[in-house]
Motif scaffolding. Structure first.
Motif: not given
Length: 346
Positions: A71-95
């Motif tokens: 409950a008191d752990v911020v999103a980036e430290r929860r150990g949770v990964g998430m993949v959405f309907q759209r890939s949301l990849l960074f277009p300026h970076l390589s694969v």
């Protein structure tokens, strides 16, 4: 990498609505397993994932990962990964650098991060694609990269929010195979949100049916199809046959006959069974329930046909081969094996 995910009494109401998006929802996903959350639009499925990920705070209830209340752990430290309907990849970076992103943010040297990224690209069957730009990928390849990027962060829990719904049927089937391979390689704990019953049955160990923010049913894939906990749960799983009746002394009595009603209290109850389990042209016997009726309609359902049979006030649905000669007006016997019929209260 995997861990138990335990949700207890989650409740969430948004200011824009008086109805809760989540209503006292509790669910456990065992480490290394996959549970599919299935329900209609607006049932609270995506809100559930956002609460687990720490993107929304619940009004009440707890989210526990590996026995720890986050409950008191911020999103980036929860150990949770998430993949959405759209890939949301960074277009300026390589694969490769998309997949290496989380390691680079955490301070890992570029060479080491890219080395690890190559391994996860291999996991999603994209070895050799690292130098490509995002714009050079197909939709299915983009989702593979998104999954690799999520896995590279080594999450305890992987959340998938309808990641394959925008893909055509052939690509979706490929992604289902991929998810099976990923599970074999790294065994993540997965919670998958989907509208698709077939997808849920294909990739998940268990199915959780959700509507109006409440959990209607949770169990194995077979349980969801064959032993739903309520009439509404049966409907959500696509069951077309619901025969009203009454339970007295542990037996359900209806126009189809009598069948044991295990665990159902005396009173009104409904007999439910799958349309694909109905036998056409076979009268009921000691091991089945049945009657004689008239074919009212017939329509194609993929490679098969569904026939609607009318018998007095009762309407039944059955599936037959597309080459079946049945047509509206034909009188036929229909039956369902007793072991494939299930009684629910109400």
């Amino acid at each position: 990498m995997s861990a138990d995910l335990v949700l207890t009494g989650l409740t969430k109401t948004f200011a824009s609505s008086t109805a809760p998006a989540l209503d006292d929802l509790s669910l456990t996903v065992a480490a290394g397993t996959c549970t599919a959350v299935l329900g209609p639009s607006g049932s609270g499925k995506s809100t559930l994932l956002r609460v687990i990920a720490g993107l929304e705070n619940p009004d009440r209830g707890t989210v526990s990962i590996a026995g720890r209340d986050v409950a008191d752990v911020v999103a980036e430290r929860r150990g949770v990964g998430m993949v959405f309907q759209r890939s949301l990849l960074f277009p300026h970076l390589s694969v490769l650098d998309n997949v290496a992103f989380s390691d680079r943010v955490s301070g890992m040297p570029r060479a080491r991060a890219r080395e690890r990224a190559e391994r996860y690209l291999d996991t999603v069957r994209l070895a050799g694609y690292g130098r490509r730009r995002v714009g050079e990928l197909s939709g299915g390849q983009e989702q593979r990269v998104a999954i690799a990027r999520a896995l590279a962060a080594e999450p305890a829990v992987l959340l998938l929010d309808e990641p394959f719904s925008a893909l055509d049927p052939a690509l979706r089937a490929d992604m289902h195979d991929l998810l099976e391979a990923v599970r074999a390689d790294v065994a993540p704990t997965i919670l998958l949100v989907t509208h698709d019953r077939d997808e849920a049955a294909r990739v998940a160990d268990r199915i959780a049916l959700v509507e109006h923010g409440r959990l209607l049913h949770e169990g194995t894939v077979v349980d969801a199809y064959r032993r739903p906990e309520s009439l509404r749960a049966a409907e959500l799983m696509g069951t077309r046959n619901a025969v009203p009746g009454e339970v007295r002394g542990g037996m359900h009595r209806s126009a189809l006959g009598e069948v044991a009603a295990v665990g159902v209290a005396d009173g009104r109850a409904t007999l439910v069974f799958r349309q694909e389990d109905v036998r056409v042209g076979e009268a009921g016997d000691a091991a089945s329930l049945g009657l004689v009726g008239t074919v009212e309609a017939r329509r194609p359902v993929g490679a098969r046909s569904e026939v609607t049979v009318r018998a007095g006030a009762l309407t039944l649905h059955a599936e037959v081969p597309s080459v079946s000669p049945l047509r509206p007006g034909d009188e036929i016997a229909v039956s369902v094996p007793v072991e494939l019929a299930h009684v629910v209260a109400g």
